[in-house]
Design an enzyme around this catalytic site. Structure first.
Site, PDB file in Angstrom:
ATOM      1  N   CYS A  73       0.776  -1.205   0.057  1.00  0.00           N
ATOM      2  CA  CYS A  73       0.007  -0.188   0.028  1.00  0.00           C
ATOM      3  C   CYS A  73       0.892   1.271   0.078  1.00  0.00           C
ATOM      4  O   CYS A  73       1.573   1.604  -0.949  1.00  0.00           O
ATOM      5  CB  CYS A  73      -0.863   0.011   1.156  1.00  0.00           C
ATOM      6  SG  CYS A  73      -2.409   1.181   0.844  1.00  0.00           S
ATOM      7  N   HIS A 110      -3.287  -5.497   0.607  1.00  0.00           N
ATOM      8  CA  HIS A 110      -2.869  -5.716   2.037  1.00  0.00           C
ATOM      9  C   HIS A 110      -2.782  -7.384   2.287  1.00  0.00           C
ATOM     10  O   HIS A 110      -3.645  -7.816   2.894  1.00  0.00           O
ATOM     11  CB  HIS A 110      -3.792  -5.107   3.114  1.00  0.00           C
ATOM     12  CG  HIS A 110      -3.472  -3.602   2.986  1.00  0.00           C
ATOM     13  ND1 HIS A 110      -2.473  -3.146   4.045  1.00  0.00           N
ATOM     14  CD2 HIS A 110      -3.914  -2.688   2.583  1.00  0.00           C
ATOM     15  CE1 HIS A 110      -2.544  -1.848   3.893  1.00  0.00           C
ATOM     16  NE2 HIS A 110      -3.415  -1.428   2.972  1.00  0.00           N
ATOM     17  N   GLU A 139      -0.950  -8.903   4.269  1.00  0.00           N
ATOM     18  CA  GLU A 139      -0.644  -9.319   5.658  1.00  0.00           C
ATOM     19  C   GLU A 139      -2.006  -9.070   6.340  1.00  0.00           C
ATOM     20  O   GLU A 139      -1.986  -9.833   7.628  1.00  0.00           O
ATOM     21  CB  GLU A 139       0.339  -8.103   6.374  1.00  0.00           C
ATOM     22  CG  GLU A 139      -0.167  -6.787   6.679  1.00  0.00           C
ATOM     23  CD  GLU A 139      -0.587  -5.747   5.614  1.00  0.00           C
ATOM     24  OE1 GLU A 139      -0.906  -4.747   5.767  1.00  0.00           O
ATOM     25  OE2 GLU A 139      -0.659  -6.279   4.526  1.00  0.00           O
TER      26      GLU A 139
END
Length: 229
Positions: free
Chosen positions: A98, A200, A202
């Site tokens: 990001c 994202h 993660e």
């Protein structure tokens, strides 16, 4: 052999993001180290660098006038740029997530859109729940590193940032795009692995394909260690 993976996140808050990032690095075979200070004259060893999401990058970093009022973190800008200097000088693999994608692009000489079309973003949710539940399709281009991880074609991701890459940096290419043609991923051409994704991974550790992205990144870090031995 567990590569040391340095990661940089928001200095305050975002504890869940930091915890998830640390966990997925460990699961993928790395040793996570959160980087909170710029490198000194003899910087600590890191075998890979991950830049996480957060506040917007100040337009002065890409020689632009401010077009949209926003929240910035100038100290974090400096911290990330300093560690990117080390990573570039030592051919250390880098992954930007990001904001991290945007900083990687800026560091390498690209620039950013300061605001996406409000008509495109008006129905996007905000906050952690939005990132947990919202998905949009992006197209992963064939022949790219991302295609070797996810396969070429449509990938549904949690991409919500209101700023985005405008001009891709020299030496990089866009390797995923949204339905509006916007850049959703970049990769360096040749040399050390340097990639950025606008979504994202993660925050999606339950998805095998997202864990595979970290596995492959840490494999690249491990390969670099072996080359130095």
């Amino acid at each position: 052999m567990r590569p040391v993976i340095g990661y940089i996140g928001a200095p305050r808050g975002d504890r869940l993001v930091g915890a998830l990032t640390s966990l997925i690095i460990r699961i993928s075979g790395g040793r996570p180290v959160r980087l909170r200070k710029p490198p000194g004259p003899e910087p600590r060893r890191v075998d890979g660098l991950i830049l996480l999401g957060g506040l917007d990058i100040h337009p002065s970093r890409y020689n632009a006038e401010m077009e949209v009022e926003s929240r910035f973190d100038l100290e974090r800008d400096e911290l990330e740029l300093a560690w990117l200097d080390i990573a570039f000088a030592r051919a250390i693999p880098v992954m930007g997530i990001c904001r991290g994608l945007q900083m990687l692009n800026v560091k390498a000489g690209g620039d950013l859109h300061q605001r996406l079309d409000p008509e495109v973003t008006k129905n996007w949710p905000n906050g952690p729940l939005g990132y947990a539940l919202f998905r949009k399709p992006v197209e992963v281009l064939p022949g790219s590193f991302l295609a070797s991880v996810f396969g070429a074609g449509t990938l549904r991701v949690n991409s919500l940032h209101r700023r985005a890459v405008r001009a891709v940096a020299p030496g990089f290419e866009a390797t995923a795009c949204g339905a509006d043609g916007g850049v959703q991923a970049i990769e360096a051409r040749g040399g050390a692995l340097r990639l950025g994704v606008q979504f994202h991974p993660e925050l999606l550790p339950h998805r095998r394909d997202m864990r595979r992205l970290f596995d492959r990144f840490i494999d690249a870090c491990r390969t670099r260690i072996r080359a130095d031995i």
